[in-house]
Design a protein around this motif. Sequence first.
Motif, PDB file in Angstrom:
ATOM      1  N   ALA A 118       0.827  -1.205   0.000  1.00 51.99           N
ATOM      2  CA  ALA A 118       0.000   0.000   0.000  1.00 51.99           C
ATOM      3  C   ALA A 118       0.863   1.257   0.000  1.00 51.99           C
ATOM      4  CB  ALA A 118      -0.924  -0.001   1.219  1.00 51.99           C
ATOM      5  N   VAL A 119       2.049   1.169   0.599  1.00 54.15           N
ATOM      6  CA  VAL A 119       2.995   2.297   0.570  1.00 54.15           C
ATOM      7  C   VAL A 119       3.692   2.363  -0.786  1.00 54.15           C
ATOM      8  CG1 VAL A 119       5.100   3.241   1.585  1.00 54.15           C
ATOM      9  CG2 VAL A 119       3.367   2.194   3.062  1.00 54.15           C
ATOM     10  N   VAL A 120       4.096   1.202  -1.271  1.00 53.81           N
ATOM     11  CA  VAL A 120       4.892   1.143  -2.500  1.00 53.81           C
ATOM     12  C   VAL A 120       4.087   1.552  -3.729  1.00 53.81           C
ATOM     13  CG1 VAL A 120       6.064  -0.418  -4.100  1.00 53.81           C
ATOM     14  CG2 VAL A 120       6.473  -0.608  -1.646  1.00 53.81           C
ATOM     15  N   ARG A 121       2.874   1.064  -3.823  1.00 59.95           N
ATOM     16  CA  ARG A 121       2.149   1.143  -5.092  1.00 59.95           C
ATOM     17  C   ARG A 121       2.027   2.554  -5.670  1.00 59.95           C
ATOM     18  NH1 ARG A 121      -2.061  -2.892  -7.559  1.00 59.95           N
ATOM     19  NH2 ARG A 121      -1.907  -2.061  -9.665  1.00 59.95           N
ATOM     20  N   PRO A 122       1.586   3.565  -4.912  1.00 61.18           N
ATOM     21  CA  PRO A 122       1.477   4.903  -5.523  1.00 61.18           C
ATOM     22  C   PRO A 122       2.821   5.465  -5.944  1.00 61.18           C
ATOM     23  CG  PRO A 122       1.067   4.999  -3.157  1.00 61.18           C
ATOM     24  CD  PRO A 122       1.085   3.552  -3.522  1.00 61.18           C
ATOM     25  N   LEU A 123       3.873   5.169  -5.170  1.00 58.56           N
ATOM     26  CA  LEU A 123       5.210   5.641  -5.531  1.00 58.56           C
ATOM     27  C   LEU A 123       5.683   4.980  -6.818  1.00 58.56           C
ATOM     28  CD1 LEU A 123       6.891   5.355  -2.005  1.00 58.56           C
ATOM     29  CD2 LEU A 123       5.775   7.364  -2.994  1.00 58.56           C
ATOM     30  N   LEU A 124       5.483   3.667  -6.896  1.00 67.53           N
ATOM     31  CA  LEU A 124       5.928   2.921  -8.071  1.00 67.53           C
ATOM     32  C   LEU A 124       5.104   3.285  -9.296  1.00 67.53           C
ATOM     33  CD1 LEU A 124       7.942   0.769  -8.990  1.00 67.53           C
ATOM     34  CD2 LEU A 124       6.218  -0.961  -8.449  1.00 67.53           C
ATOM     35  N   ASP A 125       3.808   3.499  -9.121  1.00 72.29           N
ATOM     36  CA  ASP A 125       2.963   3.892 -10.250  1.00 72.29           C
ATOM     37  C   ASP A 125       3.441   5.220 -10.846  1.00 72.29           C
ATOM     38  OD1 ASP A 125       1.417   1.642 -10.009  1.00 72.29           O
ATOM     39  OD2 ASP A 125      -0.274   2.634  -9.031  1.00 72.29           O
ATOM     40  N   GLU A 126       3.790   6.175  -9.978  1.00 72.36           N
ATOM     41  CA  GLU A 126       4.290   7.462 -10.469  1.00 72.36           C
ATOM     42  C   GLU A 126       5.582   7.280 -11.243  1.00 72.36           C
ATOM     43  OE1 GLU A 126       2.572  10.270  -6.807  1.00 72.36           O
ATOM     44  OE2 GLU A 126       4.718   9.787  -6.927  1.00 72.36           O
ATOM     45  N   LEU A 127       6.467   6.442 -10.718  1.00 71.45           N
ATOM     46  CA  LEU A 127       7.758   6.227 -11.374  1.00 71.45           C
ATOM     47  C   LEU A 127       7.586   5.541 -12.723  1.00 71.45           C
ATOM     48  CD1 LEU A 127      10.841   6.250 -11.365  1.00 71.45           C
ATOM     49  CD2 LEU A 127      10.778   4.150  -9.993  1.00 71.45           C
ATOM     50  N   LEU A 128       6.777   4.509 -12.769  1.00 73.51           N
ATOM     51  CA  LEU A 128       6.598   3.762 -14.017  1.00 73.51           C
ATOM     52  C   LEU A 128       5.860   4.574 -15.072  1.00 73.51           C
ATOM     53  CD1 LEU A 128       5.708   0.233 -12.581  1.00 73.51           C
ATOM     54  CD2 LEU A 128       7.926   1.035 -13.452  1.00 73.51           C
ATOM     55  N   ALA A 129       5.026   5.513 -14.642  1.00 74.18           N
ATOM     56  CA  ALA A 129       4.281   6.348 -15.592  1.00 74.18           C
ATOM     57  C   ALA A 129       5.139   7.450 -16.192  1.00 74.18           C
ATOM     58  CB  ALA A 129       3.061   6.959 -14.913  1.00 74.18           C
ATOM     59  N   ALA A 130       6.285   7.723 -15.590  1.00 76.35           N
ATOM     60  CA  ALA A 130       7.122   8.846 -16.014  1.00 76.35           C
ATOM     61  C   ALA A 130       8.007   8.465 -17.209  1.00 76.35           C
ATOM     62  CB  ALA A 130       7.999   9.313 -14.865  1.00 76.35           C
ATOM     63  N   ASP A 131       8.159   9.418 -18.115  1.00 77.71           N
ATOM     64  CA  ASP A 131       9.168   9.303 -19.173  1.00 77.71           C
ATOM     65  C   ASP A 131      10.477   9.932 -18.718  1.00 77.71           C
ATOM     66  OD1 ASP A 131       7.470   8.242 -21.475  1.00 77.71           O
ATOM     67  OD2 ASP A 131       6.345  10.038 -20.905  1.00 77.71           O
ATOM     68  N   VAL A 132      10.345  10.995 -17.932  1.00 77.33           N
ATOM     69  CA  VAL A 132      11.504  11.724 -17.412  1.00 77.33           C
ATOM     70  C   VAL A 132      11.333  11.862 -15.905  1.00 77.33           C
ATOM     71  CG1 VAL A 132      12.832  13.869 -17.497  1.00 77.33           C
ATOM     72  CG2 VAL A 132      11.759  12.983 -19.586  1.00 77.33           C
ATOM     73  N   VAL A 133      12.402  11.572 -15.167  1.00 81.63           N
ATOM     74  CA  VAL A 133      12.389  11.680 -13.709  1.00 81.63           C
ATOM     75  C   VAL A 133      13.393  12.759 -13.302  1.00 81.63           C
ATOM     76  CG1 VAL A 133      12.703  10.490 -11.512  1.00 81.63           C
ATOM     77  CG2 VAL A 133      11.831   9.229 -13.507  1.00 81.63           C
ATOM     78  N   LEU A 134      12.891  13.802 -12.670  1.00 84.85           N
ATOM     79  CA  LEU A 134      13.698  14.917 -12.195  1.00 84.85           C
ATOM     80  C   LEU A 134      13.861  14.783 -10.685  1.00 84.85           C
ATOM     81  CD1 LEU A 134      14.989  17.802 -12.339  1.00 84.85           C
ATOM     82  CD2 LEU A 134      12.637  18.694 -12.221  1.00 84.85           C
ATOM     83  N   ILE A 135      15.102  14.700 -10.219  1.00 84.74           N
ATOM     84  CA  ILE A 135      15.372  14.508  -8.798  1.00 84.74           C
ATOM     85  C   ILE A 135      16.124  15.715  -8.256  1.00 84.74           C
ATOM     86  CG2 ILE A 135      16.482  13.067  -7.055  1.00 84.74           C
ATOM     87  CD1 ILE A 135      16.298  10.723  -8.979  1.00 84.74           C
ATOM     88  N   GLY A 136      15.501  16.433  -7.344  1.00 86.33           N
ATOM     89  CA  GLY A 136      16.186  17.495  -6.613  1.00 86.33           C
ATOM     90  C   GLY A 136      16.925  16.875  -5.439  1.00 86.33           C
ATOM     91  N   ALA A 137      18.264  16.914  -5.487  1.00 90.07           N
ATOM     92  CA  ALA A 137      19.054  16.147  -4.513  1.00 90.07           C
ATOM     93  C   ALA A 137      20.246  16.954  -4.018  1.00 90.07           C
ATOM     94  CB  ALA A 137      19.537  14.838  -5.144  1.00 90.07           C
ATOM     95  N   PRO A 138      20.124  17.585  -2.860  1.00 91.62           N
ATOM     96  CA  PRO A 138      21.302  18.221  -2.278  1.00 91.62           C
ATOM     97  C   PRO A 138      22.241  17.166  -1.717  1.00 91.62           C
ATOM     98  CG  PRO A 138      19.485  18.311  -0.733  1.00 91.62           C
ATOM     99  CD  PRO A 138      18.932  17.714  -1.999  1.00 91.62           C
ATOM    100  N   MET A 139      23.506  17.537  -1.555  1.00 93.82           N
ATOM    101  CA  MET A 139      24.448  16.648  -0.881  1.00 93.82           C
ATOM    102  C   MET A 139      24.341  16.862   0.622  1.00 93.82           C
ATOM    103  SD  MET A 139      28.624  16.521  -0.895  1.00 93.82           S
ATOM    104  CE  MET A 139      28.908  15.596  -2.398  1.00 93.82           C
ATOM    105  N   TYR A 140      24.094  15.774   1.347  1.00 94.30           N
ATOM    106  CA  TYR A 140      24.111  15.792   2.807  1.00 94.30           C
ATOM    107  C   TYR A 140      25.179  14.811   3.278  1.00 94.30           C
ATOM    108  CZ  TYR A 140      19.605  18.301   3.083  1.00 94.30           C
ATOM    109  OH  TYR A 140      18.592  19.235   2.992  1.00 94.30           O
ATOM    110  N   ASN A 141      26.175  15.326   3.993  1.00101.06           N
ATOM    111  CA  ASN A 141      27.206  14.457   4.568  1.00101.06           C
ATOM    112  C   ASN A 141      27.826  13.537   3.513  1.00101.06           C
ATOM    113  OD1 ASN A 141      26.728  15.507   7.199  1.00101.06           O
ATOM    114  ND2 ASN A 141      24.895  14.223   7.315  1.00101.06           N
ATOM    115  N   PHE A 142      28.211  14.148   2.398  1.00 99.09           N
ATOM    116  CA  PHE A 142      28.874  13.489   1.275  1.00 99.09           C
ATOM    117  C   PHE A 142      27.945  12.630   0.428  1.00 99.09           C
ATOM    118  CE2 PHE A 142      32.640  13.492   4.349  1.00 99.09           C
ATOM    119  CZ  PHE A 142      33.119  14.712   3.876  1.00 99.09           C
ATOM    120  N   SER A 143      26.644  12.498   0.801  1.00 98.23           N
ATOM    121  CA  SER A 143      25.747  11.606   0.074  1.00 98.23           C
ATOM    122  C   SER A 143      24.403  12.293  -0.156  1.00 98.23           C
ATOM    123  CB  SER A 143      25.594  10.296   0.853  1.00 98.23           C
ATOM    124  OG  SER A 143      24.875   9.355   0.100  1.00 98.23           O
ATOM    125  N   ILE A 144      23.330  11.526  -0.214  1.00101.04           N
ATOM    126  CA  ILE A 144      22.007  12.067  -0.511  1.00101.04           C
ATOM    127  C   ILE A 144      21.167  12.135   0.762  1.00101.04           C
ATOM    128  CG2 ILE A 144      22.063  11.212  -2.888  1.00101.04           C
ATOM    129  CD1 ILE A 144      20.198   8.919  -1.976  1.00101.04           C
TER     130      ILE A 144
END
Length: 224
Positions: free
Chosen positions: A88-114
């Motif tokens: 129930a947690v996964v499904r809406p997240l995965l549906d959004e990802l699979l429906a996308a042609d382009v995925v834009l990720i806003g990702a600052p660096m925190y402590n050398f990583s994400i």
Amino acid sequence: MAPLNLLHLDSSARANSFSRRLGRTFADAWASAHPNGHYVHRDLAATPVPPIGQGWTEICDELLRRRITDPTRYPDAVRTAAQREAWAVVRPLLDELLAADVVLIGAPMYNFSIPASLKAWIDQVTFPRMSLAPRTFVVAGARGGSYLPGTPRFPFDHHESYLRDFIDGHYGVDDVTFVNAELVNALVDPTLEPRTREHEESAATATARVPDVVADITRRRARP
């Protein structure tokens, strides 16, 4: 060309961060270039997804046992109450990802990583032997120092290197572009203040690149 769908993720804890600004610049330019496209924005900092739990791991085990690699068949591995709760947690997240042609990720660096918020999302939507090709990924990043190749801190960059290795190595997507603003801590850290001009130039260069990145992706996605 058929309309393209954009999934836009933000993960910065700062309301007006450089990664958010770059992401918004890209999203606005994308909307202008693709007025008929579908746009979904998910703020992982404002509405965090939970970490994976036992039910999620059981789904993965079942997918491996049954050699299921087609995401449309993932629900076949969901049987118990714990697994249904995880799904129930996964499904809406995965549906959004699979429906996308382009995925834009806003990702600052925190402590050398994400940020942990972004890692939690990745964990939720990532399953064994999963391919997301031929999607396109764009990462709008911001780093407190300078982690460019040849700089002293380049070996500590587990931000771009992690995302690039993961997107390509696990998702099988080599179409990924990074647009990073460096040295953002020059605005708040007195020891970096002498490098404020470098930060300003980096941020301006990153912002100026965005329309070209949008145009390049549009050209490539239009090819038969």
